[in-house]
Design a protein around this motif. Structure first.
Motif, PDB file in Angstrom:
ATOM      1  N   PHE A 124      93.533  44.947  82.357  1.00 16.12           N
ATOM      2  CA  PHE A 124      92.307  45.073  83.797  1.00 16.12           C
ATOM      3  C   PHE A 124      92.106  46.853  84.056  1.00 16.12           C
ATOM      4  N   GLY A 125      92.826  47.090  83.620  1.00 12.39           N
ATOM      5  CA  GLY A 125      93.010  48.679  84.340  1.00 12.39           C
ATOM      6  C   GLY A 125      91.499  48.754  84.739  1.00 12.39           C
ATOM      7  N   GLU A 126      90.405  49.027  83.603  1.00 17.46           N
ATOM      8  CA  GLU A 126      89.239  49.727  83.785  1.00 17.46           C
ATOM      9  C   GLU A 126      88.251  49.138  84.576  1.00 17.46           C
ATOM     10  N   LEU A 127      88.714  47.904  85.123  1.00 16.53           N
ATOM     11  CA  LEU A 127      88.002  47.070  86.350  1.00 16.53           C
ATOM     12  C   LEU A 127      87.932  48.027  87.792  1.00 16.53           C
ATOM     13  N   PHE A 128      89.108  48.736  88.101  1.00 22.24           N
ATOM     14  CA  PHE A 128      89.107  49.185  89.126  1.00 22.24           C
ATOM     15  C   PHE A 128      89.104  50.053  88.789  1.00 22.24           C
ATOM     16  N   ASP A 129      87.638  50.747  88.858  1.00 23.65           N
ATOM     17  CA  ASP A 129      87.245  52.285  88.318  1.00 23.65           C
ATOM     18  C   ASP A 129      87.010  53.130  89.585  1.00 23.65           C
ATOM     19  N   ALA A 130      86.064  51.641  90.337  1.00 30.40           N
ATOM     20  CA  ALA A 130      86.810  52.653  91.887  1.00 30.40           C
ATOM     21  C   ALA A 130      87.858  53.118  92.653  1.00 30.40           C
ATOM     22  N   LEU A 131      88.957  53.218  91.775  1.00 23.36           N
ATOM     23  CA  LEU A 131      89.792  53.071  93.042  1.00 23.36           C
ATOM     24  C   LEU A 131      91.010  54.834  92.603  1.00 23.36           C
ATOM     25  N   THR A 132      90.663  55.612  94.123  1.00 24.78           N
ATOM     26  CA  THR A 132      90.529  56.702  93.634  1.00 24.78           C
ATOM     27  C   THR A 132      91.966  57.253  92.198  1.00 24.78           C
ATOM     28  N   ASN A 133      91.327  58.339  91.345  1.00 25.46           N
ATOM     29  CA  ASN A 133      92.885  58.135  90.438  1.00 25.46           C
ATOM     30  C   ASN A 133      92.827  57.452  89.335  1.00 25.46           C
ATOM     31  N   ALA A 134      92.008  56.445  89.598  1.00 26.55           N
ATOM     32  CA  ALA A 134      92.797  54.973  88.288  1.00 26.55           C
ATOM     33  C   ALA A 134      93.134  55.869  86.710  1.00 26.55           C
ATOM     34  N   GLN A 135      91.581  55.512  86.608  1.00 23.50           N
ATOM     35  CA  GLN A 135      91.376  56.042  85.480  1.00 23.50           C
ATOM     36  C   GLN A 135      92.290  57.125  85.014  1.00 23.50           C
ATOM     37  N   ALA A 136      92.640  58.405  85.914  1.00 18.00           N
ATOM     38  CA  ALA A 136      93.248  59.623  85.516  1.00 18.00           C
ATOM     39  C   ALA A 136      94.417  58.533  85.108  1.00 18.00           C
ATOM     40  N   VAL A 137      95.190  58.046  86.417  1.00 17.54           N
ATOM     41  CA  VAL A 137      96.249  57.782  86.070  1.00 17.54           C
ATOM     42  C   VAL A 137      96.786  57.242  85.027  1.00 17.54           C
ATOM     43  N   GLN A 138      95.606  55.968  84.641  1.00 17.52           N
ATOM     44  CA  GLN A 138      95.984  55.557  83.243  1.00 17.52           C
ATOM     45  C   GLN A 138      95.797  56.443  81.946  1.00 17.52           C
ATOM     46  N   ALA A 139      94.969  57.417  82.290  1.00 20.65           N
ATOM     47  CA  ALA A 139      95.364  58.156  80.812  1.00 20.65           C
ATOM     48  C   ALA A 139      96.301  58.819  80.539  1.00 20.65           C
ATOM     49  N   GLY A 140      97.014  59.346  81.711  1.00 22.06           N
ATOM     50  CA  GLY A 140      98.515  60.148  81.967  1.00 22.06           C
ATOM     51  C   GLY A 140      98.127  61.336  82.289  1.00 22.06           C
TER      52      GLY A 140
END
Length: 528
Positions: A124-140
């Motif tokens: 469910f990490g993608e639901l936090f797309d508005a959280l700063t850098n969340a997508q970049a952190v998940q992508a490594g």
């Protein structure tokens, strides 16, 4: 009888007496819970079965009351900046883990970083797309320390967002629950086992018998333990909805997870006010694997399969408990959002079937050369009935030869996520938050929830426009445009919109209908 046998018999009798005593005293709630939970790692949970248990074991910064309203959790209050991009949560004083250790803001931040680390692969990490850098952190591409969450002091947690968003509702999801990292470091994946799982909610894990049941007991260190009435809760594995109903009728369950398809009048006659049916923000659809033959690059075939299904028959005679036919992805009932519908939804069923046959032929199939396809679903009486009905419709209208594949829940989830052997599969979505984007976000990435493998730049562009919108009305308009594009691709076959369906014993007090169908045990008590 050997000594071991006598000891085993004594232990069994003692356990049976203990359970019976607990039931008699009103201390133990017996809940049906559907399939075996795939995990009790809060950050990796992706289905209702584990979510039900985790909401008893954990509490996030924000939680929900019995009616589904947002209320303070381990945060006693919160504030948001004028631009909606900075949220500050102040923790309650004296918070403790179930093992007695103190729980503070830096631990919550560390837990969030673990949740978004690539190794965790939180679904469910993608639901936090508005959280700063969340997508970049998940992508490594950025380290977890770059995540937009910080602890300026021991009792404050601050989130920074890239756009205005309603963060509190997202913080009720299991991915936002604080996980006790010393146990993860010591036990790894086994930190979820009894005796090793440390939690912070109203209950703690007492026992877990695979494919049978899971028991939680009251956590005396929970900040609101004095108002938790039920001492123990046993979550029963109840994949067979018909068997679950019979167990309820026999008095073995206080609460069922579902109700099997049966005539509504007969159910009401048999169970009266114990039958609880209410609106539910959820959509059921069949997904299509767009990454492999025969559905890859076959939009005409996919549309033919969708057109050939008579949803009125399904909801009247197969599900039959208040569900409504679905021609879109997002269900009604979400404030401010107008759901989209397939362009052919206004046609009669006869017109749909005529168009389906024409598209089927155009795709290169006929009676002499029929489509042979697998329809995969997890073990469940309702899912089996639905799969049989859809297979019969495809065969009757188009001549499709359908092979039904039934799998145990964990196997099914793994196969669906991998997109290797699946063709058509049981899908759907139950709202995590009452927001249209929650139903669409998974299709916009190559994450673990995009079971179809849908990959469309135009769809992603519309989601991005929605994220950047300056008003809620503009955001919903872009989400609507994204839903229309997804429907036009026929990546899924919408079938119906859910109702929540439970049998609730007259002994249970405090069970309230709510749109997300969440019923934490802490709000219930048993009438003596």
């Amino acid at each position: 009888m050997s000594v071991l046998q006598r000891c085993g018999l004594a232990l069994s009798l003692a356990l049976a007496w203990s359970v019976a005593s607990a039931r008699a005293s009103g201390e133990q709630l017996e809940r049906g819970n559907g399939p075996e939970p795939s995990t009790l790692d809060a950050h990796r949970c992706q289905e209702v079965a584990c979510g039900n248990v985790l909401r008893d074991l954990y509490e996030g910064l924000v939680t929900e009351d019995a009616r589904g309203r947002l209320v303070p959790g381990i945060a006693q209050r919160w504030t948001v900046s004028a631009d909606g991009r900075t949220w500050t949560f102040v923790l309650r004083d004296g918070l403790r883990w179930s093992n007695g250790q103190p729980l503070d803001a830096p631990q919550i931040v560390a837990s969030f970083r673990r949740a978004f680390a690539p190794a965790t692969a939180a679904p469910f990490g993608e639901l936090f797309d508005a959280l700063t850098n969340a997508q970049a952190v998940q992508a490594g591409t950025l380290p977890p320390s770059a995540l937009g969450v910080a602890a300026p002091d021991a009792r404050s947690v601050v989130f920074t967002l890239t756009r205005s968003a309603s963060l509190p509702a997202l913080l009720t999801l299991p991915i936002a629950f604080p996980v006790y990292l010393p146990a993860v470091a010591r036990f790894g994946a086994q930190h979820t086992r009894p005796g090793q799982l440390v939690s912070n909610g109203p209950y703690r894990l007492a026992a877990w018998t695979p494919q049978a049941n899971l028991v939680v007991e009251k956590n005396p260190r929970f900040h609101d333990a004095a108002r938790v009435a039920i001492e123990r809760v046993r979550f029963q594995v109840t994949e067979d909805a018909a068997a679950e109903l019979q167990r309820f009728a026999a008095g073995d369950l206080h609460l069922t997870e579902v109700v099997p398809p049966q005539p509504l009048a007969s159910l009401r006659a048999r169970f009266g006010a114990q039958l609880r049916i209410s609106p539910y923000i959820g959509a059921f659809w069949l997904g299509m694997n767009l990454t492999r033959a025969p559905l890859q690059e076959q939009p005409q075939l996919r549309e033919a399969l969708s057109l050939a299904v008579d949803r009125d028959i399904l909801t009247r005679h197969v599900t039959g408990l208040g569900e409504t036919p679905a021609y879109g992805i997002v269900p009604p009932g979400i404030a401010g959002y107008t759901p989209a519908s397939a362009t052919w939804s206004t046609l009669t069923q006869a017109q749909r079937e005529s168009r389906a046959r024409a598209l089927y032929r155009a795709a290169g199939y006929s009676n002499d050369k029929p489509l042979v396809i697998e329809l995969r679903y997890n073990t469940s009486t309702p899912h089996r009935r639905l799969a049989l009905a859809v297979a019969a419709m495809w065969r009757q209208v188009l001549g499709v030869q359908v092979r039904l594949r039934n799998e145990e829940w964990k196997v099914f989830v793994g196969n669906r996520k991998q997109r290797v052997i699946t063709q058509v599969f049981r899908g759907g979505w139950i709202a995590d938050v009452p927001d249209a984007g929650n139903f669409l976000a998974a299709f916009g990435s190559d994450g673990p929830l995009n079971w179809t493998g849908y990959d469309d730049a135009g769809f992603r562009a519309r989601l991005a426009k929605a994220d950047a919108a300056k008003s809620e009305a503009a955001r919903n308009a872009w989400l609507h445009a994204a839903e229309v594009r997804l429907l036009n691709a026929n990546a899924v076959v919408p079938l119906y919109f859910y109702t929540s369906k439970h049998l609730v014993s007259e002994q249970v007090v405090g069970f309230e209908a709510n749109a997300l169908d969440r019923h934490a045990s802490r709000w219930l008590h048993l009438r003596r």
